[in-house]
Scaffold this motif. Sequence first.
Motif, PDB file in Angstrom:
ATOM      1  N   ALA A 219      -0.366  -0.194 -14.762  1.00 47.72           N
ATOM      2  CA  ALA A 219      -1.504   0.001 -13.853  1.00 47.72           C
ATOM      3  C   ALA A 219      -0.992   0.161 -12.421  1.00 47.72           C
ATOM      4  O   ALA A 219      -1.383  -0.568 -11.510  1.00 47.72           O
ATOM      5  N   ARG A 220      -0.103   1.148 -12.229  1.00 50.42           N
ATOM      6  CA  ARG A 220       0.503   1.329 -10.906  1.00 50.42           C
ATOM      7  C   ARG A 220      -0.556   1.705  -9.876  1.00 50.42           C
ATOM      8  O   ARG A 220      -1.305   2.673 -10.069  1.00 50.42           O
ATOM      9  N   PRO A 221      -0.648   0.975  -8.778  1.00 51.01           N
ATOM     10  CA  PRO A 221      -1.637   1.318  -7.744  1.00 51.01           C
ATOM     11  C   PRO A 221      -1.202   2.519  -6.921  1.00 51.01           C
ATOM     12  O   PRO A 221       0.002   2.781  -6.775  1.00 51.01           O
ATOM     13  N   ASP A 222      -2.192   3.251  -6.396  1.00 51.54           N
ATOM     14  CA  ASP A 222      -1.857   4.338  -5.473  1.00 51.54           C
ATOM     15  C   ASP A 222      -2.075   3.918  -4.025  1.00 51.54           C
ATOM     16  O   ASP A 222      -1.961   4.728  -3.100  1.00 51.54           O
ATOM     17  N   ALA A 223      -2.392   2.628  -3.832  1.00 51.25           N
ATOM     18  CA  ALA A 223      -2.499   2.043  -2.487  1.00 51.25           C
ATOM     19  C   ALA A 223      -2.197   0.552  -2.595  1.00 51.25           C
ATOM     20  O   ALA A 223      -2.567  -0.089  -3.584  1.00 51.25           O
ATOM     21  N   ILE A 224      -1.515   0.001  -1.594  1.00 56.07           N
ATOM     22  CA  ILE A 224      -1.170  -1.425  -1.612  1.00 56.07           C
ATOM     23  C   ILE A 224      -1.521  -2.049  -0.261  1.00 56.07           C
ATOM     24  O   ILE A 224      -1.203  -1.496   0.795  1.00 56.07           O
ATOM     25  N   ILE A 225      -2.167  -3.205  -0.328  1.00 51.39           N
ATOM     26  CA  ILE A 225      -2.452  -4.012   0.862  1.00 51.39           C
ATOM     27  C   ILE A 225      -1.459  -5.171   0.878  1.00 51.39           C
ATOM     28  O   ILE A 225      -1.370  -5.922  -0.096  1.00 51.39           O
ATOM     29  N   PHE A 226      -0.717  -5.314   1.969  1.00 51.53           N
ATOM     30  CA  PHE A 226       0.256  -6.398   2.111  1.00 51.53           C
ATOM     31  C   PHE A 226      -0.320  -7.506   2.998  1.00 51.53           C
ATOM     32  O   PHE A 226      -0.919  -7.219   4.029  1.00 51.53           O
ATOM     33  N   ASP A 227      -0.073  -8.769   2.604  1.00 51.11           N
ATOM     34  CA  ASP A 227      -0.666  -9.889   3.329  1.00 51.11           C
ATOM     35  C   ASP A 227      -0.138 -10.022   4.751  1.00 51.11           C
ATOM     36  O   ASP A 227      -0.834 -10.530   5.621  1.00 51.11           O
ATOM     37  N   ASN A 228       1.096  -9.614   4.999  1.00 46.37           N
ATOM     38  CA  ASN A 228       1.620  -9.609   6.370  1.00 46.37           C
ATOM     39  C   ASN A 228       2.718  -8.562   6.495  1.00 46.37           C
ATOM     40  O   ASN A 228       3.079  -7.893   5.530  1.00 46.37           O
ATOM     41  N   GLU A 229       3.258  -8.426   7.687  1.00 48.23           N
ATOM     42  CA  GLU A 229       4.208  -7.348   7.948  1.00 48.23           C
ATOM     43  C   GLU A 229       5.584  -7.599   7.336  1.00 48.23           C
ATOM     44  O   GLU A 229       6.343  -6.642   7.103  1.00 48.23           O
ATOM     45  N   ILE A 230       5.934  -8.851   7.040  1.00 50.89           N
ATOM     46  CA  ILE A 230       7.220  -9.131   6.397  1.00 50.89           C
ATOM     47  C   ILE A 230       7.184  -8.686   4.939  1.00 50.89           C
ATOM     48  O   ILE A 230       8.118  -8.059   4.436  1.00 50.89           O
ATOM     49  N   LEU A 231       6.077  -8.983   4.255  1.00 50.50           N
ATOM     50  CA  LEU A 231       5.897  -8.480   2.898  1.00 50.50           C
ATOM     51  C   LEU A 231       5.845  -6.951   2.908  1.00 50.50           C
ATOM     52  O   LEU A 231       6.366  -6.288   1.999  1.00 50.50           O
TER      53      LEU A 231
ATOM     54  N   HIS B 130     -11.232   2.113   4.104  1.00 43.41           N
ATOM     55  CA  HIS B 130     -10.335   3.132   4.661  1.00 43.41           C
ATOM     56  C   HIS B 130      -9.453   3.728   3.568  1.00 43.41           C
ATOM     57  O   HIS B 130      -9.256   4.961   3.512  1.00 43.41           O
ATOM     58  N   LEU B 131      -8.933   2.895   2.668  1.00 41.48           N
ATOM     59  CA  LEU B 131      -8.064   3.391   1.606  1.00 41.48           C
ATOM     60  C   LEU B 131      -8.819   4.302   0.638  1.00 41.48           C
ATOM     61  O   LEU B 131      -8.286   5.331   0.199  1.00 41.48           O
ATOM     62  N   VAL B 132     -10.045   3.917   0.310  1.00 37.81           N
ATOM     63  CA  VAL B 132     -10.842   4.761  -0.582  1.00 37.81           C
ATOM     64  C   VAL B 132     -11.125   6.109   0.075  1.00 37.81           C
ATOM     65  O   VAL B 132     -11.034   7.165  -0.556  1.00 37.81           O
ATOM     66  N   ASN B 133     -11.443   6.072   1.363  1.00 31.92           N
ATOM     67  CA  ASN B 133     -11.699   7.321   2.087  1.00 31.92           C
ATOM     68  C   ASN B 133     -10.440   8.187   2.169  1.00 31.92           C
ATOM     69  O   ASN B 133     -10.532   9.419   2.303  1.00 31.92           O
ATOM     70  N   ALA B 134      -9.281   7.530   2.096  1.00 29.54           N
ATOM     71  CA  ALA B 134      -8.015   8.273   2.126  1.00 29.54           C
ATOM     72  C   ALA B 134      -7.599   8.758   0.746  1.00 29.54           C
ATOM     73  O   ALA B 134      -6.541   9.382   0.606  1.00 29.54           O
ATOM     74  N   GLY B 135      -8.412   8.433  -0.282  1.00 28.99           N
ATOM     75  CA  GLY B 135      -8.137   8.957  -1.611  1.00 28.99           C
ATOM     76  C   GLY B 135      -7.673   7.960  -2.644  1.00 28.99           C
ATOM     77  O   GLY B 135      -7.363   8.340  -3.780  1.00 28.99           O
ATOM     78  N   ALA B 136      -7.609   6.669  -2.315  1.00 28.08           N
ATOM     79  CA  ALA B 136      -7.130   5.663  -3.270  1.00 28.08           C
ATOM     80  C   ALA B 136      -8.136   5.437  -4.393  1.00 28.08           C
ATOM     81  O   ALA B 136      -9.350   5.406  -4.158  1.00 28.08           O
ATOM     82  N   SER B 137      -7.629   5.264  -5.608  1.00 27.94           N
ATOM     83  CA  SER B 137      -8.492   4.946  -6.755  1.00 27.94           C
ATOM     84  C   SER B 137      -8.090   3.641  -7.428  1.00 27.94           C
ATOM     85  O   SER B 137      -8.841   3.084  -8.227  1.00 27.94           O
ATOM     86  N   ARG B 138      -6.893   3.146  -7.133  1.00 29.80           N
ATOM     87  CA  ARG B 138      -6.448   1.843  -7.646  1.00 29.80           C
ATOM     88  C   ARG B 138      -5.690   1.143  -6.519  1.00 29.80           C
ATOM     89  O   ARG B 138      -4.659   1.628  -6.048  1.00 29.80           O
ATOM     90  N   ILE B 139      -6.211  -0.014  -6.068  1.00 32.20           N
ATOM     91  CA  ILE B 139      -5.646  -0.719  -4.919  1.00 32.20           C
ATOM     92  C   ILE B 139      -4.952  -1.999  -5.378  1.00 32.20           C
ATOM     93  O   ILE B 139      -5.542  -2.815  -6.090  1.00 32.20           O
ATOM     94  N   GLY B 140      -3.709  -2.158  -4.965  1.00 31.87           N
ATOM     95  CA  GLY B 140      -2.976  -3.384  -5.227  1.00 31.87           C
ATOM     96  C   GLY B 140      -3.020  -4.301  -4.012  1.00 31.87           C
ATOM     97  O   GLY B 140      -3.077  -3.828  -2.872  1.00 31.87           O
ATOM     98  N   TYR B 141      -3.021  -5.603  -4.260  1.00 31.29           N
ATOM     99  CA  TYR B 141      -2.981  -6.579  -3.166  1.00 31.29           C
ATOM    100  C   TYR B 141      -1.746  -7.447  -3.348  1.00 31.29           C
ATOM    101  O   TYR B 141      -1.628  -8.182  -4.336  1.00 31.29           O
ATOM    102  N   LEU B 142      -0.786  -7.329  -2.426  1.00 30.48           N
ATOM    103  CA  LEU B 142       0.418  -8.145  -2.458  1.00 30.48           C
ATOM    104  C   LEU B 142       0.138  -9.393  -1.625  1.00 30.48           C
ATOM    105  O   LEU B 142       0.203  -9.357  -0.395  1.00 30.48           O
ATOM    106  N   CYS B 143      -0.211 -10.463  -2.311  1.00 29.17           N
ATOM    107  CA  CYS B 143      -0.718 -11.656  -1.617  1.00 29.17           C
ATOM    108  C   CYS B 143       0.398 -12.642  -1.313  1.00 29.17           C
ATOM    109  O   CYS B 143       1.531 -12.502  -1.770  1.00 29.17           O
ATOM    110  N   GLY B 144       0.025 -13.661  -0.536  1.00 26.10           N
ATOM    111  CA  GLY B 144       0.940 -14.747  -0.218  1.00 26.10           C
ATOM    112  C   GLY B 144       0.742 -15.910  -1.173  1.00 26.10           C
ATOM    113  O   GLY B 144       0.530 -15.712  -2.375  1.00 26.10           O
TER     114      GLY B 144
END
Length: 332
Positions: A239-251, A175-189
Amino acid sequence: MSRPTIRDIAAVAGVSPAAVSFALNSRPGLSPATRERILAVANQMGWTPNAAARALSASKAHAVGLVVARPHDSYVSERFFFELMVGVQSRLKRSELDLVLHMPEDFPEEMAVYRSWWAQHRVDGVICVDPRIEDPRPALLKELGMPAVFVGEPVEGFGSVVGNDEAMIQLVAEHLVNAGASRIGYLCGLSSLVHTQRRAHALSRFGSQHGIDVVISAETDYTQSSGYDETAQLLHSLARPDAIIFDNEILALGGAQAIAASNLHMGRDVLAVSCEDSLICRVLNPAMTAVARDPALMGKHAAQVLISILQGEDTRTFAETVPQLVIRESTR
């Protein structure tokens, strides 16, 4: 002639051993016709309750334990654990079982709780959450002989309820790639948790397959402040991402605050998705895209698997369906 067992009666009556147990112990959950048929078969086969079994049954705690070992601030506002507990309790109530809850601050205390509960006959079994890399709990529970169900990862010798983190992450990344993302960050737990590793590996694999840069943050403790700090680190990196995935809603809440503090617009400068949906994601401005799954249903399934084990059935793994993505302004 040997004394007939519950499994013998089940085979003749054409029902499960659990149904026979319900009928013989006058528990709810069976139709009158089924209960009558089971009792008739049991009578014909000459079944009588074993005295030792009766004594054992009488000594049962009629309770199930659940331990959530995380820092208090990491789950006090999180939807997942509350709804999981609601689901567990709703299923246990139907079988006249209680839920015993303990929330220690660390993992060693969790291990001590299992030993204490079993020694004191406080619970008949436990539901374990947050499976870890090289998790010591299965060995301890086998040593104690304590029935258990693990939520999140199949564990040999125990029941389990599992999702599909790889498929979920792929759904989000596509979904993020289709929305135009080219670098995805993952904010993990916590990096010690199996689901964190699975999600990170799945995202890295997706990036390699699709030519997308992937940036994995340092681990967090699932608190809002750690979400803010790690998001700020990502946004101010080379390497600033243009999209970020957060592990949960508090993060995600902390992340949204960091994005705004960096004078960036979520949904335009930085796309954002939370792996857990809640009211928080809906009231953010702009509202955040999130993975919609049902923790209460997972809790019900975990309780059902454990109840089956307590009734003498074999351990089994229940696989949850892949959750859906609720698309909102943060990725539009």
